[in-house]
Design an enzyme around this catalytic site. Structure first.
Site, PDB file in Angstrom:
ATOM      1  N   GLU A 184      -8.666  54.451  33.289  1.00 40.40           N
ATOM      2  CA  GLU A 184      -8.031  53.134  33.387  1.00 40.40           C
ATOM      3  C   GLU A 184      -6.555  53.418  33.601  1.00 40.40           C
ATOM      4  O   GLU A 184      -5.769  53.522  32.673  1.00 40.40           O
ATOM      5  CB  GLU A 184      -8.308  52.307  32.138  1.00 40.40           C
ATOM      6  CG  GLU A 184      -9.777  51.929  32.067  1.00 40.40           C
ATOM      7  CD  GLU A 184     -10.087  50.737  31.170  1.00 40.40           C
ATOM      8  OE1 GLU A 184      -9.158  50.006  30.783  1.00 40.40           O
ATOM      9  OE2 GLU A 184     -11.266  50.549  30.870  1.00 40.40           O
ATOM     10  N   ASP A 239     -12.662  44.524  34.205  1.00 38.49           N
ATOM     11  CA  ASP A 239     -11.496  44.830  33.384  1.00 38.49           C
ATOM     12  C   ASP A 239     -10.906  43.515  32.882  1.00 38.49           C
ATOM     13  O   ASP A 239     -10.879  42.527  33.612  1.00 38.49           O
ATOM     14  CB  ASP A 239     -10.454  45.607  34.200  1.00 38.49           C
ATOM     15  CG  ASP A 239      -9.493  46.320  33.271  1.00 38.49           C
ATOM     16  OD1 ASP A 239      -9.953  47.034  32.361  1.00 38.49           O
ATOM     17  OD2 ASP A 239      -8.268  46.128  33.411  1.00 38.49           O
ATOM     18  N   GLY A 258     -12.420  43.037  19.856  1.00 39.55           N
ATOM     19  CA  GLY A 258     -11.016  43.000  20.302  1.00 39.55           C
ATOM     20  C   GLY A 258     -10.207  41.872  19.664  1.00 39.55           C
ATOM     21  O   GLY A 258     -10.204  41.693  18.445  1.00 39.55           O
ATOM     22  N   HIS A 314     -13.241  33.835  29.806  1.00 37.01           N
ATOM     23  CA  HIS A 314     -12.750  34.394  31.061  1.00 37.01           C
ATOM     24  C   HIS A 314     -13.846  35.215  31.753  1.00 37.01           C
ATOM     25  O   HIS A 314     -14.084  35.106  32.938  1.00 37.01           O
ATOM     26  CB  HIS A 314     -11.543  35.274  30.736  1.00 37.01           C
ATOM     27  CG  HIS A 314     -11.741  36.215  29.572  1.00 37.01           C
ATOM     28  ND1 HIS A 314     -12.167  35.780  28.341  1.00 37.01           N
ATOM     29  CD2 HIS A 314     -11.632  37.569  29.464  1.00 37.01           C
ATOM     30  CE1 HIS A 314     -12.294  36.810  27.520  1.00 37.01           C
ATOM     31  NE2 HIS A 314     -11.973  37.913  28.185  1.00 37.01           N
TER      32      HIS A 314
HETATM   33  P1  ITT Z   1     -14.998  48.972  29.655  1.00 37.71           P
HETATM   34  O1  ITT Z   1     -15.684  50.261  29.360  1.00 37.71           O
HETATM   35  O2  ITT Z   1     -15.862  48.021  30.451  1.00 37.71           O
HETATM   36  O3  ITT Z   1     -13.617  49.133  30.262  1.00 37.71           O
HETATM   37  P2  ITT Z   1     -13.547  47.951  27.320  1.00 37.71           P
HETATM   38  O4  ITT Z   1     -14.069  47.490  25.999  1.00 37.71           O
HETATM   39  O5  ITT Z   1     -12.656  49.135  27.379  1.00 37.71           O
HETATM   40  O6  ITT Z   1     -14.844  48.206  28.237  1.00 37.71           O
HETATM   41  P3  ITT Z   1     -11.552  46.358  28.861  1.00 37.71           P
HETATM   42  O7  ITT Z   1     -10.866  47.610  29.261  1.00 37.71           O
HETATM   43  O8  ITT Z   1     -11.975  45.423  29.943  1.00 37.71           O
HETATM   44  O9  ITT Z   1     -12.872  46.677  27.974  1.00 37.71           O
HETATM   45  O10 ITT Z   1     -10.700  45.483  27.861  1.00 37.71           O
HETATM   46  C1  ITT Z   1      -9.433  45.866  27.373  1.00 37.71           C
HETATM   47  C2  ITT Z   1      -9.231  45.338  25.987  1.00 37.71           C
HETATM   48  O11 ITT Z   1      -8.968  43.926  26.056  1.00 37.71           O
HETATM   49  C3  ITT Z   1     -10.430  45.507  25.063  1.00 37.71           C
HETATM   50  O12 ITT Z   1     -10.372  46.744  24.416  1.00 37.71           O
HETATM   51  C4  ITT Z   1     -10.244  44.342  24.081  1.00 37.71           C
HETATM   52  O13 ITT Z   1      -9.399  44.730  23.036  1.00 37.71           O
HETATM   53  C5  ITT Z   1      -9.521  43.286  24.939  1.00 37.71           C
HETATM   54  N1  ITT Z   1     -10.470  42.262  25.404  1.00 37.71           N
HETATM   55  C6  ITT Z   1     -10.992  42.152  26.649  1.00 37.71           C
HETATM   56  N2  ITT Z   1     -11.838  41.112  26.699  1.00 37.71           N
HETATM   57  C7  ITT Z   1     -11.876  40.583  25.462  1.00 37.71           C
HETATM   58  C8  ITT Z   1     -12.577  39.515  24.869  1.00 37.71           C
HETATM   59  O14 ITT Z   1     -13.454  38.783  25.541  1.00 37.71           O
HETATM   60  N3  ITT Z   1     -12.359  39.267  23.580  1.00 37.71           N
HETATM   61  C9  ITT Z   1     -11.489  39.986  22.861  1.00 37.71           C
HETATM   62  N4  ITT Z   1     -10.798  41.016  23.333  1.00 37.71           N
HETATM   63  C10 ITT Z   1     -10.991  41.318  24.629  1.00 37.71           C
END
Ligand code: ITT
Length: 186
Positions: free
Chosen positions: A37, A66, A143, A170
């Site tokens: 990333e 993402d 998250g 989203h």
């Molecule tokens: P991938 O392997 O698909 O990348 P990820 O959990 O690392 O999974 P992202 O990089 O897309 O997911 O998300 C970045 C951060 O944003 C993630 O670690 C969460 O802390 C936050 N986030 C994204 N979507 C969220 C949601 O729907 N609710 C709460 N936090 C979210």
């Protein structure tokens, strides 16, 4: 049934997509291949660079997603750094940064990127506007869910079931758009 790989480490994202795409004739398979990333200025850049990286070693149709939280009073922080910030200063750190701040508007943004060999990737966006709560509320989701209250709701994502969150989120909005594109391309 068409097989569609979802490159993600996040089980929650996978389950949501699986449920929505099955009735359309797509069997979604999670692949936790990992991709760098990169430090980029937009979620779209992160997703596109992810596509480029995965395509080098993987030759089936796939999608990745993402997402990030953009807080208005913090000029869009943590945004593309959401993952790093969550694992460093975490929710208490964000609440501290906003202590005494009345204007607490924030937006969750999601980008889905879909790739088929030899075709231009498809990119779709979804967003959810809301506010950052004064304290952590709820234990559901992941998250930033316990500190985000979507507009038109009285509680945080952390206090919602997956079905409730999907009405606002989203990610659900972006996925709906991707589904419409895939339906048309069948
Ligand atoms: P991938 O392997 O698909 O990348 P990820 O959990 O690392 O999974 P992202 O990089 O897309 O997911 O998300 C970045 C951060 O944003 C993630 O670690 C969460 O802390 C936050 N986030 C994204 N979507 C969220 C949601 O729907 N609710 C709460 N936090 C979210």
């Amino acid at each position: 049934m068409r097989t569609l790989y979802f490159i993600t480490s996040n089980k929650g994202k996978f389950l949501e997509a699986k449920e929505k795409l099955l009735p359309l004739g797509f069997s979604v398979v999670q692949k936790d291949l990992g991709y760098p990333e990169v430090q980029a200025e937009s979620l779209e850049d992160v997703a596109l660079q992810g596509i480029t990286h995965v395509r080098m070693g993987f030759h089936e149709p796939f999608m990745l997603e993402d997402a990030g939280l953009f807080i208005e009073a913090l000029h869009g922080f943590p945004g593309v750094y959401s993952k790093y910030v969550f694992f460093t200063i975490g929710l208490p750190g964000i609440l501290r940064l906003l202590s005494g701040v009345k204007e607490r508007k924030a937006i969750f943004r999601s980008v889905y990127a879909y790739s088929e060999p030899r075709k231009k990737p498809i990119i779709v966006f979804g967003e959810c506007k809301g506010i950052i709560s004064m304290k952590k509320q709820g234990t559901h989701g992941f998250g930033y869910d316990p500190i985000f209250i979507p507009d038109c709701a009285e509680k945080t994502f952390g206090e919602m079931t997956v079905e409730e969150k999907n009405q606002f989120s989203h990610r659900a909005k972006a996925l709906e758009k991707l589904i419409n594109v895939l339906k048309d391309s069948k």
